[in-house]
Design a protein around this motif. Structure first.
Motif, PDB file in Angstrom:
ATOM      1  N   SER B  13      12.323   7.309   4.336  1.00 36.04           N
ATOM      2  CA  SER B  13      11.484   8.416   4.820  1.00 36.04           C
ATOM      3  C   SER B  13      12.176   9.173   5.951  1.00 36.04           C
ATOM      4  CB  SER B  13      10.095   7.929   5.225  1.00 36.04           C
ATOM      5  OG  SER B  13      10.207   6.902   6.171  1.00 36.04           O
ATOM      6  N   ASN B 101      -6.694   5.994   5.699  1.00 35.15           N
ATOM      7  CA  ASN B 101      -5.568   5.528   4.884  1.00 35.15           C
ATOM      8  C   ASN B 101      -4.256   5.705   5.643  1.00 35.15           C
ATOM      9  OD1 ASN B 101      -4.693   8.250   4.565  1.00 35.15           O
ATOM     10  ND2 ASN B 101      -6.284   8.507   3.005  1.00 35.15           N
ATOM     11  N   ASP B 102      -3.180   5.216   5.028  1.00 35.21           N
ATOM     12  CA  ASP B 102      -1.900   5.234   5.733  1.00 35.21           C
ATOM     13  C   ASP B 102      -1.410   6.634   6.046  1.00 35.21           C
ATOM     14  OD1 ASP B 102      -0.762   2.482   6.198  1.00 35.21           O
ATOM     15  OD2 ASP B 102      -1.514   2.300   4.152  1.00 35.21           O
ATOM     16  N   LEU B 103      -1.687   7.565   5.136  1.00 37.57           N
ATOM     17  CA  LEU B 103      -1.213   8.926   5.370  1.00 37.57           C
ATOM     18  C   LEU B 103      -1.860   9.519   6.627  1.00 37.57           C
ATOM     19  CD1 LEU B 103       0.621  11.116   4.410  1.00 37.57           C
ATOM     20  CD2 LEU B 103      -1.151  11.894   2.838  1.00 37.57           C
ATOM     21  N   VAL B 223       4.394  12.328   6.346  1.00 45.70           N
ATOM     22  CA  VAL B 223       3.923  12.434   4.959  1.00 45.70           C
ATOM     23  C   VAL B 223       4.686  11.461   4.057  1.00 45.70           C
ATOM     24  CG1 VAL B 223       3.856  13.962   2.936  1.00 45.70           C
ATOM     25  CG2 VAL B 223       3.101  14.808   5.171  1.00 45.70           C
ATOM     26  N   VAL B 224       6.015  11.405   4.219  1.00 46.24           N
ATOM     27  CA  VAL B 224       6.794  10.537   3.337  1.00 46.24           C
ATOM     28  C   VAL B 224       6.509   9.063   3.630  1.00 46.24           C
ATOM     29  CG1 VAL B 224       9.098   9.923   2.504  1.00 46.24           C
ATOM     30  CG2 VAL B 224       8.605  12.284   3.108  1.00 46.24           C
ATOM     31  N   GLY B 226       3.905   7.730   5.141  1.00 48.00           N
ATOM     32  CA  GLY B 226       2.507   7.433   4.811  1.00 48.00           C
ATOM     33  C   GLY B 226       2.325   7.230   3.312  1.00 48.00           C
ATOM     34  N   SER B 227       2.938   8.101   2.510  1.00 50.63           N
ATOM     35  CA  SER B 227       2.800   7.993   1.054  1.00 50.63           C
ATOM     36  C   SER B 227       3.489   6.737   0.533  1.00 50.63           C
ATOM     37  CB  SER B 227       3.427   9.210   0.364  1.00 50.63           C
ATOM     38  OG  SER B 227       2.953  10.389   0.958  1.00 50.63           O
ATOM     39  N   LEU B 228       4.710   6.487   1.028  1.00 54.34           N
ATOM     40  CA  LEU B 228       5.440   5.304   0.549  1.00 54.34           C
ATOM     41  C   LEU B 228       4.729   4.017   0.972  1.00 54.34           C
ATOM     42  CD1 LEU B 228       9.176   6.320   1.144  1.00 54.34           C
ATOM     43  CD2 LEU B 228       7.941   6.231  -1.023  1.00 54.34           C
ATOM     44  N   HIS B 230       1.552   3.641   1.468  1.00 56.31           N
ATOM     45  CA  HIS B 230       0.361   3.533   0.631  1.00 56.31           C
ATOM     46  C   HIS B 230       0.707   2.969  -0.746  1.00 56.31           C
ATOM     47  CE1 HIS B 230      -3.618   4.539  -0.831  1.00 56.31           C
ATOM     48  NE2 HIS B 230      -3.065   5.101  -1.891  1.00 56.31           N
ATOM     49  N   LYS B 231       1.862   3.393  -1.269  1.00 57.90           N
ATOM     50  CA  LYS B 231       2.262   2.963  -2.617  1.00 57.90           C
ATOM     51  C   LYS B 231       2.782   1.528  -2.624  1.00 57.90           C
ATOM     52  CE  LYS B 231       5.169   4.849  -6.366  1.00 57.90           C
ATOM     53  NZ  LYS B 231       4.614   3.960  -7.346  1.00 57.90           N
TER      54      LYS B 231
END
Ligand SMILES: [Zn+2]
Lengths: 78, 244
Positions: B13, B101-103, B223-224, B226-228, B230-231
């Motif tokens: 990220s 959430n993480d994002l 953003v990166v 947070g998204s990673l 979360h995944k």
């Protein structure tokens, strides 16, 4: 007693959130932070001088490479 | 904690956000750098240090291309570095950050770090284009800038410790405490010793674009990551409770 029965007979998956971060992972990231910051923000030929000797301070490869980013990211430059 | 996944998503990220930062600079900041370096060249010709010959321009263009192209690589290195710090702070503070959430959590943290270790130091020691700085004072300027960032960052961590200990209705005191603390430091730290001799339009335009580009970095890294996060959920472990 009932409580233990339920606890021990509960067969499904449990997701455990472990927030404990290994200290070596923190240390590794801290080193990456320090080295990266030095290279981009402050190097004046030091890193390549390990390989190239005094000549590195003349060539300033890293300085030229990171020059525009250094200004744009707000680091003091020249 | 899945350590390898944690390290991988933090580094990826940072590198992605840093590359975006470098490319944003190429578009937004580069025109100002070219203009500033153009002024420097005119000064060199005027003082007789360099001569306005085709030879000069060949050399100049070759190293300017290296500097411009290098910016994206330098962005990736700087992004990985700052992203590593962001990852450390996120891993340690995730449980306490607001957001469902993480994002949302990464965006909140990026906002706090952007304010404390970028914007406030920037207001005290704003970025300068080439032609402004005096080579003699570069070490002093580097020490001042880095010290202010460190004081502000550690100040925020210290006040966060206070925040945790305060009761619900007095938590606002921690924010007041930080504001007072950083206000005093802001007033006491010596100013940048260099005089700005370049046209103010150029300097202001450069500073505005530079600040926008750095802000783009902070949004991107949040953003990166947070998204990673979360995944891949590096903080969770699936355990099977055996039926005994
Ligand atoms: Zn410079």
């Amino acid at each position: 007693m009932t409580f233990y029965v339920i606890l021990l007979s509960y067969p499904t998956e449990i997701t455990v959130s472990k927030s404990k971060v290994p200290i070596f992972a923190i240390a590794l990231l801290a080193i990456i932070f320090a080295v990266g910051l030095f290279v981009v923000g402050y190097d004046q030929g030091h890193i390549f001088s390990v390989v190239l000797g005094e000549q590195a301070y003349e060539d300033l490869y890293i300085h030229e490479l990171t020059h525009d980013m250094r200004h744009a990211a707000g680091f003091p430059c020249h | 904690m899945k350590t390898v996944i944690f390290l991988a998503i933090v580094l990826v990220s940072g590198a992605i956000a840093g590359t975006i930062h470098g490319m944003t600079n190429l578009v937004m900041v580069e025109p100002y750098l070219d203009e500033a370096i153009g002024i420097e060249n005119q000064n060199l010709f005027a003082s007789g240090e360099e001569e306005d010959t085709p030879q000069f321009w060949v050399e100049y263009n070759s190293y300017r291309d290296w500097q411009k192209g290098g910016q994206v690589l330098a962005g990736a290195i700087l992004g990985t570095s700052v992203g590593a710090l962001f990852g450390i702070v996120y891993a340690l503070s995730r449980h306490a950050l607001p957001g469902k959430n993480d994002l949302r959590k990464t965006l909140v943290l990026a906002g706090i770090m952007w304010l404390t270790i970028y914007l406030i130091p920037f207001l005290k020691y704003p970025a300068n284009p080439p032609t402004v700085g005096d080579g003699e004072t570069v070490v002093l300027r580097a020490v001042l800038y880095l010290s202010f960032i460190a004081i502000s960052g550690f100040g925020a961590v210290g006040l966060y410790q206070l925040y945790k200990r305060l009761k619900q209705n007095t938590k606002v005191l921690a924010f007041v405490g930080y504001a007072v603390f950083i206000g005093i430091v802001f007033a006491l730290m010596p100013p940048n010793p260099d005089e700005v001799t370049a046209p103010m339009d150029l300097v202001d335009g450069f500073r505005a674009m530079s600040a926008v580009a750095v802000s783009v970095f902070w949004v991107s890294v949040a953003v990166v990551l947070g998204s990673l996060w979360h995944k891949f959920r590096p903080d969770s472990e699936i355990t099977l409770a055996k039926n005994q």
